[in-house]
Every structure is written in C-alpha cells, then in structure tokens.
Design an enzyme around this catalytic site. Structure first.
Site, short mmCIF file in Angstrom:
data_model
loop_
_atom_site.label_atom_id
_atom_site.label_comp_id
_atom_site.label_asym_id
_atom_site.label_seq_id
_atom_site.Cartn_x
_atom_site.Cartn_y
_atom_site.Cartn_z
N ILE A 100 1.80 -0.94 -0.15
CA ILE A 100 -0.33 -0.16 -0.14
C ILE A 100 0.68 0.91 -0.35
O ILE A 100 0.49 2.25 -0.02
CB ILE A 100 -1.11 -0.02 1.40
CG1 ILE A 100 -1.96 1.67 1.36
CG2 ILE A 100 -0.24 -0.32 2.56
CD1 ILE A 100 -2.94 1.35 -0.06
N GLU A 177 -7.70 -1.42 5.06
CA GLU A 177 -7.69 -2.88 6.70
C GLU A 177 -6.16 -3.17 6.68
O GLU A 177 -5.51 -3.70 5.60
CB GLU A 177 -8.44 -3.59 6.46
CG GLU A 177 -9.72 -4.04 5.40
CD GLU A 177 -8.68 -5.53 4.72
OE1 GLU A 177 -8.23 -5.77 5.66
OE2 GLU A 177 -8.56 -5.69 3.26
N GLY A 317 -5.40 -6.76 -0.66
CA GLY A 317 -6.39 -5.89 1.29
C GLY A 317 -5.24 -4.60 1.09
O GLY A 317 -5.18 -4.48 0.20
N GLU A 318 -5.02 -4.33 2.70
CA GLU A 318 -4.16 -2.95 2.52
C GLU A 318 -5.29 -1.27 1.97
O GLU A 318 -4.34 -0.65 2.58
CB GLU A 318 -2.93 -3.11 2.32
CG GLU A 318 -1.98 -4.56 2.92
CD GLU A 318 -0.91 -4.72 2.16
OE1 GLU A 318 -0.39 -3.54 1.98
OE2 GLU A 318 -0.08 -5.82 3.06
N GLY A 319 -6.13 -1.27 1.55
CA GLY A 319 -6.09 -0.34 0.28
C GLY A 319 -5.88 -0.16 -0.54
O GLY A 319 -6.02 0.68 -1.68
#
Length: 349
Positions: A100, A177, A317-319
């Site tokens: 990210i 997240e 994930g992680e944005g």
C-alpha cells in the site's frame, strides 16, 4: 451517555445534489468528444459532482484510512497465518515498505493507520492513530465478537478518523484494512447481510490449503449456528471485526461531510455492506475500486448493486485496490476541468 445498541443510530446523510449532477451531464455532453465516448469516466465525474455538490469536482487530495484489528476466530483455525502477523504488517506499513505504501506514493495519496484493535502494543508513530477498543475481538465461533459498547466505540473511532482527515484537507476518503482472520468475519457478514448461502461466502483467505479451508467452513458454520439473527448492527457486533466497524463508521462520516468513499476489496466491502444495511443512503457515496479474487466478493458486489472500476485479480487488502483506482477519479475530475468544449473547438477553427 451509556453506549449501547439503543443509543446508536446511523447518521442522516445529505441528499446527492441532483441539480449539480444535471448541470455536469450537460457540461460533459458539450465537451469536444462524441456523446458518451468516455463511458464510465463520465458517470464517475457526475457522481463526484453530485456527492460534493459542485460542477467542479475535486479528487486531488486523497487519504487512505487503513484500519487494523485482530480476530479471536483465529484461535478456531479460520486463518493459515498466526495473529502476530497483523502487528508485524502494521509495522511494515508504518515503515513505508508494504504494497500500500508503494502504491500510495505512486498515486500521491496519504496513508493513515488506525489501530482499532490489534492484539499487541504498537509503538508511537506519526502516521498511527491509537483507537484501540480492545486487543482483538472475541471468537465469534463461540461468543459475540464485540459487546454493543465496543462496536459503537469502533464505529465512532472510524468516524473520528475520517473527520480528522477531512479537517486536514482530504477530498477523497479511501478505505483499507489489515487483520489476520478478517476474511472469515467478512464471509459471515455477507452470509447474514447479503444474504447469501454460507458456502458461497467462504474463500481461501490468506493462503489456506484445502484442508484449512474445510476447517474454516466448520468454524464459520458453528458461528452461524450460535446466533441466528439478521439485524445489521447485531450482525456486525456478533461476527464483525473492530477494523470492519471502524471502516463502516469512517464511510458514514465521510458521506455526512460530502466526501466520496473509495472502497477496496472483500473486507472493506463487508464494512460497507454493514453500513449500507444500517443507512441505505450511504451507497451512492461509495465508489468500488476493484473486484477482488477472494471468493464472495463478486457476490457481495452483486448484493450491493455495485460495479467495480478495476478487475486485476487482486486479493491483498491494505487498501491497495483503492489506491490504484484513485488516478481514475483524478482523471474524471480533470476531464471536467481541462477538456475544451465543442463550441470552443469550433470557434477556434
């Protein structure tokens, strides 16, 4: 005031500005291009303007709010990785060395990490907001993941993080997240709030093999047998995560402030599903970044009536998906701002 389910209601949201939307449609139709030639980019520009109540939508300053939290269900075998990975990855993100961070630097976005419930003490860091409600949820397989008070605290912490970013100038709020075990929580939310058959909601998550996946199915079946309800707040507190509740609260606060909400993948979409079931007016404020390869996400998007912007086979994930979608939003705003009108072009001929 005592915090419980009876004292928390989703905030009222402003109506989209339909007058601005209509003016934007006429403005875009008058650009030096065939009608509709820019496809969904035109729709996105209108959506941005309707959310922001302007015919000059803005998308330059984006903040990615990355909520972190642990899940008690990891004790019941729903993840191939141990819970300690959550804290380790949060440290990597704060060090600027995660996926990210690479993507956010590339697209010019800020990353803020919110500790909603990591099961470890994290050192102070300028990009870390300590909003820890408790060190991870309880195991939803055996008991409610959160009390009503804890769920409300997580929702409120998410709203506070969004409001802080907006005060600091964010024009776009993007969600991300980190939390080992959170695909299990998202699967349960989809099952109850979609609704959808449980077996259609459960995927491999972070690296399960077939044996591990079978164990995940057994654990989640036990969780849904434990509690049979469907009310959205209760579903969130029974089965959700502190980071998921945080994202739901952030999305609602962003929409209340007329900020577009860029939604990442399966886990972020689960937070939106819960928030939309509590406040249906949230949905038109949301821009779904990509279709995750995690099983259940396409079904979740279908239940929301949402179309993602990208399809890259990602499921990190992680944005990360939200970050990659941000240049598309910037391009939509730039099209309105910078492209000549057909009348101007003809007048110059």
């Amino acid at each position: 005031m005592t915090l419980d389910a009876r004292t928390w209601t989703a905030p009222a949201l402003p109506d989209l500005d339909q007058d601005a939307a209509a003016k934007l449609r006429r403005l875009i139709d008058g650009k030096a291009k065939p009608l509709g030639a820019l496809g969904r980019l035109e729709e996105l520009a209108v959506q941005l303007g309707a959310i922001q109540a302007t015919t000059a939508p803005r998308a330059e300053r984006a903040t990615i709010l990355l909520f972190a939290g642990d899940h008690g269900m990891v004790e019941d075998g729903v993840s191939a990785y141990p819970q300690a990975v959550t804290a380790a990855m949060v440290s990597t993100i704060l060090d600027g060395r995660a996926s990210i961070n690479a993507f956010a630097r590339t697209v010019g976005a800020e990353v803020r990490v919110i500790d909603a419930g990591v099961a470890a003490d994290l050192p102070n860091h300028p990009n870390l907001q300590n909003a820890k409600v408790r060190p991870g949820t309880r195991s939803a397989v055996r008991e409610p993941a959160m009390t009503a008070e804890e769920c409300i605290q997580a929702l409120s912490a998410g709203a506070e993080a969004a409001n802080r970013a907006i005060i600091d100038g964010a024009e776009i709020i993007a969600l991300g997240e980190m939390g080992i075990g959170n695909t299990a929580a998202a699967s349960l939310l989809l099952h109850r709030l979609g609704p959808a058959p449980l077996e259609d909601c459960i995927g491999l998550g972070a690296g399960h093999d077939e044996k591990g996946l079978a164990g995940k199915h057994r654990a989640l079946a036990a969780a849904v047998a434990r509690w049979p309800g469907y009310g959205p707040f209760e579903v969130l507190r029974q089965f959700g995560g502190l980071e998921i509740a945080g994202m739901a609260g952030a999305a609602l606060a962003a929409a209340a402030a007329r900020r577009p909400v860029v939604v990442d993948g399966f886990i972020s979409s689960a937070a939106i599903l819960a928030a939309v079931r509590m406040q249906p007016d949230l949905l038109p404020y949301c821009i779904f970044a990509h279709g995750s390869a995690e099983k259940g996400h396409r079904l979740m998007l279908e239940r929301l009536g949402a179309r993602p912007l990208l399809d890259l086979g990602m499921r990190l994930g992680e944005g990360t998906g939200a970050a990659l979608a941000l240049p598309i939003l910037k391009s939509a705003a730039a099209m309105v701002r910078d492209v000549a009108s057909l009348a101007e072009v003809l007048g110059q001929a």
